[in-house]
Design a protein around this motif. Structure first.
Motif, short mmCIF file in Angstrom:
data_model
loop_
_atom_site.label_atom_id
_atom_site.label_comp_id
_atom_site.label_asym_id
_atom_site.label_seq_id
_atom_site.Cartn_x
_atom_site.Cartn_y
_atom_site.Cartn_z
N PHE A 20 0.85 -1.18 0.00
CA PHE A 20 0.00 0.00 0.00
C PHE A 20 0.89 1.23 0.00
CE2 PHE A 20 -3.08 -2.85 2.24
CZ PHE A 20 -4.04 -2.83 1.26
N GLU A 23 2.85 4.35 -5.60
CA GLU A 23 3.28 3.68 -6.81
C GLU A 23 4.60 4.22 -7.34
OE1 GLU A 23 0.99 2.68 -10.45
OE2 GLU A 23 -0.72 2.90 -9.09
N SER A 44 1.46 -10.89 -0.98
CA SER A 44 0.41 -9.97 -1.38
C SER A 44 -0.92 -10.68 -1.33
CB SER A 44 0.70 -9.41 -2.77
OG SER A 44 -0.18 -8.35 -3.06
N TYR A 48 -5.53 -6.44 -1.94
CA TYR A 48 -4.69 -5.26 -1.72
C TYR A 48 -4.68 -4.33 -2.94
CZ TYR A 48 -2.80 -8.16 2.09
OH TYR A 48 -2.64 -8.95 3.19
N GLY A 49 -5.83 -4.03 -3.45
CA GLY A 49 -5.92 -3.07 -4.55
C GLY A 49 -5.10 -3.47 -5.76
N TYR A 50 -4.23 -2.56 -6.20
CA TYR A 50 -3.42 -2.80 -7.40
C TYR A 50 -2.09 -3.48 -7.10
CZ TYR A 50 -6.67 0.48 -9.54
OH TYR A 50 -7.79 1.09 -10.00
N SER A 51 -1.89 -3.95 -5.90
CA SER A 51 -0.57 -4.46 -5.52
C SER A 51 -0.07 -5.57 -6.44
CB SER A 51 -0.55 -4.93 -4.07
OG SER A 51 -1.36 -6.06 -3.89
#
Length: 160
Positions: A20, A23, A44, A48-51
């Motif tokens: 998190f 970027e 991951s 976790y979103g775009y991780s």
């Protein structure tokens, strides 16, 4: 360094999990310093979103011969669990995961059987069950004991 298991070998204490972070920072400097400083394990999750997308982009641009990859399944049903894991694998760009956790014990009885099949086929190295919910710790302990007993019984049967 610390020993992670009987046959895992040594895993660097540096651990890149729960991505998190900004970027820009991750893309520009963290990937180099992480691996250059002995980092090897990345943990991951699809939650976790775009991780996973960012991790996949990082791995394409970086040498990572000692990578220990870990992710989680957090969905219900065998088909959705397999789909989620395959999607994660493609996003990371890895041939297989070293470790897959069943997160927060969601549909763990279904997923543990699927992951055992995948492990036997060489598609996953290690499997586990996790929870971040304190009220589930006793249930997780029982699940882990149950699975350990089943594995021991299976090994004993193979010896006979």
């Amino acid at each position: 360094m610390r020993l992670a298991g009987d046959d895992v070998g040594q895993v660097a204490d540096a651990h890149l999990g729960n991505v998190f972070i900004c970027e820009h920072a991750f893309r520009s400097c963290s990937r180099r310093s992480f691996f250059e400083r002995g980092g090897a394990m990345i943990d991951s999750s699809p939650m976790y979103g775009y991780s996973e997308t960012i991790i996949g982009e990082m791995l394409k641009q970086t040498s990572h011969p000692r990578l220990f990859s870990a992710t989680k399944i957090w969905t219900v049903g065998k088909a959705l669990g397999r789909w989620q894991l395959e999607r994660s694998r493609k996003l990371w760009g890895v041939p297989k995961f070293d470790l897959v956790h069943i997160h927060n014990m969601l549909d763990w009885r279904t997923h543990v059987e699927t992951l055992k099949e995948m492990k036997a086929a060489g598609a996953v190295r290690y499997i586990g069950i996790t929870t971040s919910e304190g009220v589930k710790h006793a249930e997780m302990e029982q699940a882990l004991k149950r699975e350990a007993e089943r594995e021991e019984k299976h090994r004993d049967e193979k010896r006979d």
